[in-house]
Structures are given as C-alpha cells and as structure tokens.
Motif scaffolding. Structure first.
Motif, PDB file in Angstrom:
ATOM      1  N   GLY A 309      -4.293  12.663  -5.490  1.00 61.37           N
ATOM      2  CA  GLY A 309      -3.675  11.391  -5.893  1.00 61.37           C
ATOM      3  C   GLY A 309      -4.697  10.296  -6.111  1.00 61.37           C
ATOM      4  O   GLY A 309      -5.730  10.468  -6.767  1.00 61.37           O
ATOM      5  N   THR A 310      -4.402   9.152  -5.538  1.00 60.33           N
ATOM      6  CA  THR A 310      -5.273   7.988  -5.696  1.00 60.33           C
ATOM      7  C   THR A 310      -6.688   8.272  -5.189  1.00 60.33           C
ATOM      8  O   THR A 310      -7.674   7.825  -5.782  1.00 60.33           O
ATOM      9  N   SER A 311      -6.780   9.029  -4.099  1.00 62.05           N
ATOM     10  CA  SER A 311      -8.121   9.335  -3.565  1.00 62.05           C
ATOM     11  C   SER A 311      -8.924  10.150  -4.579  1.00 62.05           C
ATOM     12  O   SER A 311     -10.145  10.003  -4.683  1.00 62.05           O
ATOM     13  N   TRP A 312      -8.230  10.982  -5.335  1.00 63.77           N
ATOM     14  CA  TRP A 312      -8.916  11.761  -6.378  1.00 63.77           C
ATOM     15  C   TRP A 312      -9.488  10.816  -7.450  1.00 63.77           C
ATOM     16  O   TRP A 312     -10.596  11.008  -7.954  1.00 63.77           O
ATOM     17  N   LEU A 354     -12.130  13.065   0.310  1.00 60.94           N
ATOM     18  CA  LEU A 354     -11.624  11.692   0.342  1.00 60.94           C
ATOM     19  C   LEU A 354     -10.150  11.688   0.715  1.00 60.94           C
ATOM     20  O   LEU A 354      -9.345  12.366   0.083  1.00 60.94           O
ATOM     21  N   SER A 355      -9.802  10.917   1.733  1.00 61.78           N
ATOM     22  CA  SER A 355      -8.399  10.876   2.143  1.00 61.78           C
ATOM     23  C   SER A 355      -8.126   9.633   2.965  1.00 61.78           C
ATOM     24  O   SER A 355      -8.816   9.368   3.949  1.00 61.78           O
ATOM     25  N   GLN A 356      -7.112   8.886   2.572  1.00 61.16           N
ATOM     26  CA  GLN A 356      -6.719   7.731   3.371  1.00 61.16           C
ATOM     27  C   GLN A 356      -6.272   8.192   4.739  1.00 61.16           C
ATOM     28  O   GLN A 356      -6.732   7.692   5.760  1.00 61.16           O
ATOM     29  N   SER A 357      -5.378   9.176   4.756  1.00 59.07           N
ATOM     30  CA  SER A 357      -4.738   9.572   6.013  1.00 59.07           C
ATOM     31  C   SER A 357      -5.603  10.508   6.844  1.00 59.07           C
ATOM     32  O   SER A 357      -5.473  10.561   8.065  1.00 59.07           O
ATOM     33  N   GLY A 358      -6.444  11.295   6.182  1.00 61.65           N
ATOM     34  CA  GLY A 358      -7.179  12.330   6.901  1.00 61.65           C
ATOM     35  C   GLY A 358      -6.277  13.484   7.303  1.00 61.65           C
ATOM     36  O   GLY A 358      -6.675  14.359   8.067  1.00 61.65           O
ATOM     37  N   GLU A 359      -5.046  13.477   6.793  1.00 62.11           N
ATOM     38  CA  GLU A 359      -4.078  14.512   7.173  1.00 62.11           C
ATOM     39  C   GLU A 359      -3.633  15.359   5.991  1.00 62.11           C
ATOM     40  O   GLU A 359      -2.899  16.317   6.174  1.00 62.11           O
ATOM     41  N   THR A 360      -3.996  14.966   4.776  1.00 64.81           N
ATOM     42  CA  THR A 360      -3.478  15.653   3.600  1.00 64.81           C
ATOM     43  C   THR A 360      -3.822  17.150   3.661  1.00 64.81           C
ATOM     44  O   THR A 360      -4.994  17.529   3.735  1.00 64.81           O
ATOM     45  N   ALA A 361      -2.770  17.974   3.639  1.00 67.53           N
ATOM     46  CA  ALA A 361      -2.942  19.402   3.924  1.00 67.53           C
ATOM     47  C   ALA A 361      -3.958  20.059   2.981  1.00 67.53           C
ATOM     48  O   ALA A 361      -4.827  20.817   3.423  1.00 67.53           O
ATOM     49  N   ALA A 408       2.322   3.549  -1.782  1.00 61.55           N
ATOM     50  CA  ALA A 408       1.337   3.418  -2.864  1.00 61.55           C
ATOM     51  C   ALA A 408       0.027   2.898  -2.278  1.00 61.55           C
ATOM     52  O   ALA A 408      -0.023   1.820  -1.684  1.00 61.55           O
ATOM     53  N   SER A 409      -1.004   3.668  -2.444  1.00 57.88           N
ATOM     54  CA  SER A 409      -2.282   3.283  -1.862  1.00 57.88           C
ATOM     55  C   SER A 409      -2.945   2.200  -2.718  1.00 57.88           C
ATOM     56  O   SER A 409      -3.098   2.348  -3.925  1.00 57.88           O
ATOM     57  N   THR A 410      -3.323   1.097  -2.087  1.00 58.05           N
ATOM     58  CA  THR A 410      -3.961   0.000  -2.828  1.00 58.05           C
ATOM     59  C   THR A 410      -5.277  -0.398  -2.147  1.00 58.05           C
ATOM     60  O   THR A 410      -6.357  -0.114  -2.654  1.00 58.05           O
ATOM     61  N   LEU A 493      -0.529   6.147 -12.347  1.00 59.95           N
ATOM     62  CA  LEU A 493       0.067   6.717 -11.125  1.00 59.95           C
ATOM     63  C   LEU A 493       0.859   5.652 -10.365  1.00 59.95           C
ATOM     64  O   LEU A 493       1.978   5.896  -9.898  1.00 59.95           O
ATOM     65  N   LYS A 494       0.298   4.455 -10.265  1.00 57.65           N
ATOM     66  CA  LYS A 494       0.985   3.385  -9.537  1.00 57.65           C
ATOM     67  C   LYS A 494       2.348   3.109 -10.166  1.00 57.65           C
ATOM     68  O   LYS A 494       3.343   2.983  -9.485  1.00 57.65           O
ATOM     69  N   LEU A 495       2.359   3.009 -11.503  1.00 58.79           N
ATOM     70  CA  LEU A 495       3.612   2.682 -12.184  1.00 58.79           C
ATOM     71  C   LEU A 495       4.643   3.799 -12.009  1.00 58.79           C
ATOM     72  O   LEU A 495       5.814   3.553 -11.780  1.00 58.79           O
ATOM     73  N   LYS A 496       4.169   5.030 -12.128  1.00 53.37           N
ATOM     74  CA  LYS A 496       5.072   6.184 -11.948  1.00 53.37           C
ATOM     75  C   LYS A 496       5.687   6.167 -10.565  1.00 53.37           C
ATOM     76  O   LYS A 496       6.877   6.286 -10.392  1.00 53.37           O
ATOM     77  N   GLU A 497       4.812   6.061  -9.547  1.00 53.33           N
ATOM     78  CA  GLU A 497       5.307   6.336  -8.198  1.00 53.33           C
ATOM     79  C   GLU A 497       6.196   5.251  -7.648  1.00 53.33           C
ATOM     80  O   GLU A 497       7.115   5.544  -6.893  1.00 53.33           O
ATOM     81  N   ILE A 498       5.974   3.987  -8.035  1.00 51.60           N
ATOM     82  CA  ILE A 498       6.854   2.979  -7.427  1.00 51.60           C
ATOM     83  C   ILE A 498       7.882   2.400  -8.399  1.00 51.60           C
ATOM     84  O   ILE A 498       8.915   1.926  -7.967  1.00 51.60           O
TER      85      ILE A 498
HETATM   86  O1  M6R Z   1      -4.074  10.305   2.486  1.00 53.26           O
HETATM   87  P1  M6R Z   1      -4.678  10.779   1.180  1.00 53.26           P
HETATM   88  O2  M6R Z   1      -5.621   9.805   0.599  1.00 53.26           O
HETATM   89  O3  M6R Z   1      -5.277  12.142   1.295  1.00 53.26           O
HETATM   90  O4  M6R Z   1      -3.439  10.887   0.193  1.00 53.26           O
HETATM   91  C1  M6R Z   1      -3.601  11.387  -1.098  1.00 53.26           C
HETATM   92  C2  M6R Z   1      -2.408  11.102  -1.969  1.00 53.26           C
HETATM   93  O5  M6R Z   1      -1.257  11.682  -1.419  1.00 53.26           O
HETATM   94  C3  M6R Z   1      -2.164   9.590  -2.137  1.00 53.26           C
HETATM   95  O6  M6R Z   1      -3.281   8.942  -2.652  1.00 53.26           O
HETATM   96  C4  M6R Z   1      -0.972   9.348  -3.078  1.00 53.26           C
HETATM   97  O7  M6R Z   1      -1.272   9.753  -4.366  1.00 53.26           O
HETATM   98  C5  M6R Z   1      -0.568   7.875  -3.025  1.00 53.26           C
HETATM   99  N1  M6R Z   1       0.840   7.754  -2.918  1.00 53.26           N
HETATM  100  C6  M6R Z   1      -1.017   7.126  -4.207  1.00 53.26           C
HETATM  101  O8  M6R Z   1      -0.627   5.798  -4.198  1.00 53.26           O
END
Ligand code: M6R
Length: 617
Positions: A309-312, A354-361, A408-410, A493-498
């Motif tokens: 997602g956004t991290s990509w 790269l991961s915001q959560s550090g949990e993405t499977a 939505a990750s910002t 992606l932002k526009l799609k998801e929200i």
């Molecule tokens: O926690 P992560 O960064 O691994 O998450 C990756 C995606 O699931 C995340 O960026 C997702 O695309 C967001 N909803 C984007 O806003």
C-alpha cells in the motif's frame, strides 16, 4: 484487522470491554461481540456493524453480576460474510466455551469435515472450527481443559492467535499466540489480554509479550505461561515492559476526523525526525543504533525494498533516491508478490522492509524469508513499537509519527519518506558517493521543511473548494514522472480508499500507451508537476489531456504561471529542490481525498472493507 481483548478483574466488566472495543475500532472492523463468565456460566452478545449497534441491541440496560472473566472482539471478515452469525465470539456446540480469534486457520475445511460427523456448526467461520475442536477434547473426561487446548493446537495450521474462556475453568482466560500479536496487560488486582496495547491503555501501561508457541493463562490475581505441549515456560524469560505512549495521542481533539488531525500533525512529525536523526539538520547522526549493531552497511551492494500500500509508494520514492545518491541498485516489490516470486536475496543485499504497523502479514513474511535466504541485513522502517517485524529485523528505524489512527496513512507516509531520505544520505556518506560539503548542505536545507509544510497546511480552503467542484465525478487519473510517479499512485490510493471513487495512478509517459483512451470531459486528471527535469514533458502530457477535453487539476510549484494558465485548477506547493518534492506534492493529494470523502459522507477514518493493520494474507 480483528482486535482481541480479555479482562480478568472486578471493575465493571461491560464498560471495560466496550470501551476497549472502541479503542480497537481504528483497526477497521465489521462486527463485534463480547462473552463473559458470570455465575460460572457463559453468556455472550454479538452484532454486525459498529460497536454502538452491539450496545444498542444487547448491552444498553444490562448489568452483569458475579463475573470472573470476559473477552471481546472486533471482526474483520475473512471466512464468511460480516453478519451476526459469523461475528465473534464463536461458541462450542454445548455453549460451554467461547473463542475470539485473529488470523486464519489454513486447514479449517479439513478439520470441519471430520468434526461434522458429531458436531453441528452454526457459522461459516474458520474460528468456529477451533472452538469446536477444543471442546471435542474438553468434553472427554480424561482431559483437563488445558490438555484439550494443547491437543487441538496440534491439529491447527496457520497464523492464528486467539483467546478462549470456558465454563470448564471459569476464572481463566486462555490466550494462544500463533502469529498474530497478543500481550498480557498487567494491572493492579486485574489483568488483561489484548491484541493491541491501545485497548488497555487507560488501565495499565505494563505489559508482557506472549511469544509464538505459547499459551498464557490469565487470572485476576496473576498469570501462567505454558508451551503448546503444556510445559511451563519460565517466568524469567518474560520481563514486563512499560509503554511510553499516552492516551492523548489517540484523541481527536476538536477535529472532525483523525485523518485531518494526522495530516495537520505532519510538520511536527518532520521536526521530530530531523531532531532525532539529523541533529536538527546539523549532523548526520543517523540512528546510532544502526551503527552499534555492526550492520556493515557500507558493504551492501544492492537494496531490496518491500512493503504494501502506501508504504510501498514510499519504497518507490526511495528507489530513486538510493540509485541516484548511493549508486547501488534498489529493487522495490509489493510484499505479497515478493514472498511468492522466488526472488533471490544474497549476502551483499540489504533488505528494507517498510511498514507503519510492523504487523502487516505479507511484509513480515518477506522479512522472515529474506533472513532465510541469507540477505546481509534486514532493516525495518516501522512506526508502532513492539511489533513482530521489529523482532525479526537486524535494525529498526522508527518513523516517530506517533499513533496513526485513520486507516488512510498520511503522517506515517511523510515520516517514511523523510526517514528513507535520511537513510539514503547516511548510505551516501558510508559509500562515499556524496561529498561532506554536499551532505552538510542537504541537511541544512531540510531544517525549513517543517515550517514550509505547516504554512501550506494553513490554507486548506482552496483545496476543499476544488474537492467540492469534482466530487460528483466518478473516475480520476493521477499522473506524474520520476519522483512524482509514486506520488500519483499515492494520490489515487487515497481517493480510492476513503472516497470510494475509481482512481488510478500512472507514469505520465505511459498515458498515450493505452489509458488516454479513457480521457474525456468526464475524467479529471491530476497532474503532479513540480519543477524538475521532466517538467516540460509533463506540460506536454497536460496538453494531450486537454486536447481530449480532460479536466486538469495541476499540483505545481508556487509561482508556476504556466501550470496555472494551462490547468482548470491549480494547487501550488512550496518551492523545494526537486528531489524533495515528494514531501510536499503529496500534501494536496491527501487533502483532496479527505475533503472529497467528507463531502460524499464517507466514513473517513474507518472506510468500508479496510483495516489499519492487515495481519492476514
Ligand atoms: O502497516 P503497513 O504500513 O505495513 O500497511 C500497509 C498498507 O496496508 C497501508 O499502507 C494501506 O495501504 C493504507 N490504508 C494506505 O492508506
């Protein structure tokens, strides 16, 4: 994704569980439920939809007396529609045992078909299979409940953590960790189980990680940990920690949505990062932790970056930076592709996860895979503390974005970009591909970034107006070149998801290879065209769109009269060097998506079908 909470204590159990569910809700969910043991009997309530429906339909006037333990759950549907039947808790056929679960039982169909000979199933979930299997053993006299649980675990395949309460052992919460995160929260005369510290922050900050392959048995007055064979795990291998976060971080304040608050927090996040990692722009002390770990970064000959997602998108930007300034190749993969494409990582490769959560499977699986394949080092860029990915990485660079609640990750995106840019500079220094003078200049110029972003965010009204003007359109293109191409993907992606609008990001040069067939007066095109080497090329693309009557929303550098004259609408971003443009061009795109979603009445912070942490494949 699914959130798990358990409580063993004497405070009002319903309010502890309901308020915990609300704090788990940011993860994204479609139904919720609660089970409690009261007077040694199991009772439960569940409802599709948001937690307020659970409360209105079942809990409003309820008083629970003589309770011992309770569990609660927010479900993000994987197996079976999001309805009352499939919501958790799931119960055993004799209604003595209840489970809440996060993850997937890979072999559930196989187990179910065997159990079906003697058991009636009520849901379509894989979860129900676990609880029916446990009860299948527990109802035999020769097994204690603990033994029954261990026997069931021998058959269950897949990443799935869960929590169980049962009339067989009414004062205990059983918590099984098999992949998905679970912690024990340690309070005063009360204890908790949670998939996420956020659920229990008002009650305690002390916690203990349950490790994969362990079962925690939690009571009001203590806990015990065993392995899947039922053998005790020594307490000294579990040292309690204390979380540094505060409740304030998860507070919307006067904002209508977390997303807008988080967009506004971006200047602060950038300043925090510069302070932590670049001595406020004066020295490049990039995470002493990375150096102290003997990572030998100077020896790396290639980077493999993966994320979702956004991290990509942040990874795609980093590729441009790394290749240009460190002079080594960088490959970028979507984690779910990387893990199955049988790529190769070698001793000379550095992996950036790269991961915001550090949990993405999928990203977590990639980290494990690269280590197995012998990659030199895995460095993770993570925001949340204490994640599974962190434990498997050789080095961690924290995004320091603070708690991000909006799905939505910002702010984390901006934090990832700046961390990756600083990491690039750090690598350029180690590899001696950038002179000390140039490095110092680059650090120095970053110092103004937070105030430029702050100033930009003070003028949102014009973007809100543009969002209103285009909110009735059904489809959008986002185009950019070079560093603005990932930004185009991110804007779409932002526009799609929200906003739930069809939006697609393209490298501008690709438009005429097919997609331009879709351009007409009904298709607005957002052109991301800051000052750069490819500015004139972007101008040509803009003209091509105009010639087909496409409406243009240009994102351009302030003072760009050409873009202003050519576009239907133009949003100016602060003037920065072109290599820093992704840090400013994404800002109007975040706001465009936010205002469009709000105007359309969407659930901005918890858009339908989405979860904040994607902990299943
Ligand atoms: O926690 P992560 O960064 O691994 O998450 C990756 C995606 O699931 C995340 O960026 C997702 O695309 C967001 N909803 C984007 O806003």
């Amino acid at each position: 994704m699914c959130g798990i909470l358990g409580y063993a204590g004497s405070s009002d159990i319903l309010s502890v569980l309901v308020s915990g569910l609300e704090r788990l809700s940011y993860r994204g969910y479609d139904s919720s439920g609660i089970a409690i043991i009261s007077d040694d009997e199991l009772c439960h309530w569940k409802s599709e939809g948001k937690t307020h429906l659970l409360v209105e339909r079942h809990l409003k006037n309820l008083r629970i007396e003589n309770f011992s333990v309770g569990i609660a759950h927010t479900r993000w549907a994987t197996h079976g529609a999001p309805n009352d039947l499939n919501a958790h808790p799931q119960l055993s056929m004799n209604r003595k045992t209840a489970i809440v679960h996060n993850g997937i039982v890979e072999n559930f169909a196989e187990i179910k078909s065997k159990l079906q000979l003697s058991t009636t199933f009520h849901s379509e979930t894989d979860t129900e299979v676990i609880v029916q299997l446990i009860e299948h053993f527990a109802s035999k006299e020769e097994f204690s409940f603990r033994e029954a649980l261990c026997l069931a675990l021998k058959q269950i395949e897949g990443n799935c953590s869960f929590t169980v309460i049962t009339e067989h052992d009414p004062k205990v919460i059983y918590a099984v960790k098999k992949g998905q995160p679970l912690i024990i929260g340690l309070g005063k005369n009360e204890n908790f189980i949670a998939s996420d510290m956020n659920a229990i922050l008002p009650y305690t900050k002390r916690y203990l990680n349950i490790q994969d392959g362990e079962i925690a048995m939690v009571r009001q007055d203590g806990y015990e940990i065993i392995d899947f064979d039922g053998k005790p795990v020594a307490k000294k291998s579990h040292v309690p920690s204390e979380i540094s976060g505060t409740l304030e971080q998860a507070n919307k304040g006067s904002y209508k949505h977390y997303m807008l608050k988080e967009i506004d927090e971006q200047p602060e996040v950038l300043a925090r990062l510069l302070h932590a990692y670049a001595g406020d722009g004066k020295q490049l002390d990039f995470m002493p932790a990375l150096n102290s770990k003997n990572l030998n970064l100077a020896k790396l000959e290639r980077f493999i970056i993966y994320a979702c997602g956004t991290s990509w998108h942040a990874g795609l930007v980093a590729k441009y930076w790394i290749e240009e300034y460190v002079h080594v190749p960088a490959e970028v993969d979507i984690s779910s592709e990387y893990r199955y494409r049988k790529g190769v990582s070698r001793r000379q490769d550095g992996v950036l996860a790269l991961s915001q959560s550090g949990e993405t499977a999928d990203t977590l699986a990639g980290v494990q895979l690269s280590k197995e394949q012998g990659a030199a080092k895995v460095i993770s860029f993570i925001n949340r503390e204490n994640s599974a990915m962190e434990k498997h990485s050789d080095g961690v660079i924290r995004s320091l974005a603070g708690m991000e609640i909006g799905v939505a990750s910002t702010k984390n995106y901006l934090a990832q970009l700046l961390s990756l840019y600083l990491f690039t500079l750090h690598m350029a220094r180690l590899k001696k591909t950038m002179s000390a003078k140039e490095l110092a200049r680059r650090l120095d110029e970053l110092a103004v970034l937070p105030s430029l972003v702050r100033k930009f965010l003070l003028n949102k009204a014009a973007i809100q107006k543009i969002a209103k003007k285009y909110s009735s359109y059904k489809g959008f293109f986002f185009i950019g070149r070079g560093l603005s191409f990932p930004t185009a993907l991110e804007g779409a992606l932002k526009l799609k998801e929200i906003a739930y609008l069809y939006a697609v990001g393209y490298p501008a040069g690709e438009l005429k290879h097919g997609p331009i067939a879709l351009v007409d007066e009904k298709m607005p095109v957002v052109t991301i065209m800051p000052e750069s080497d490819t500015y004139n090329k972007m101008m040509n693309n803009l003209e091509e769109v105009k010639a087909r009557k496409g409406k243009i929303i240009a994102i351009a550098t302030e003072g760009d009269e050409r873009a202003l004259a050519a576009a239907d609408d133009c949003i100016f971003v602060p003037r920065v060097r072109s290599y820093l443009s992704p840090l400013v061009t994404v800002l109007p795109l975040q706001l465009l998506a936010y205002y469009t979603a709000d105007i359309l009445g969407r659930d901005v912070d918890q858009p339908k079908n989405l979860a904040k942490s994607v902990t299943v494949e």
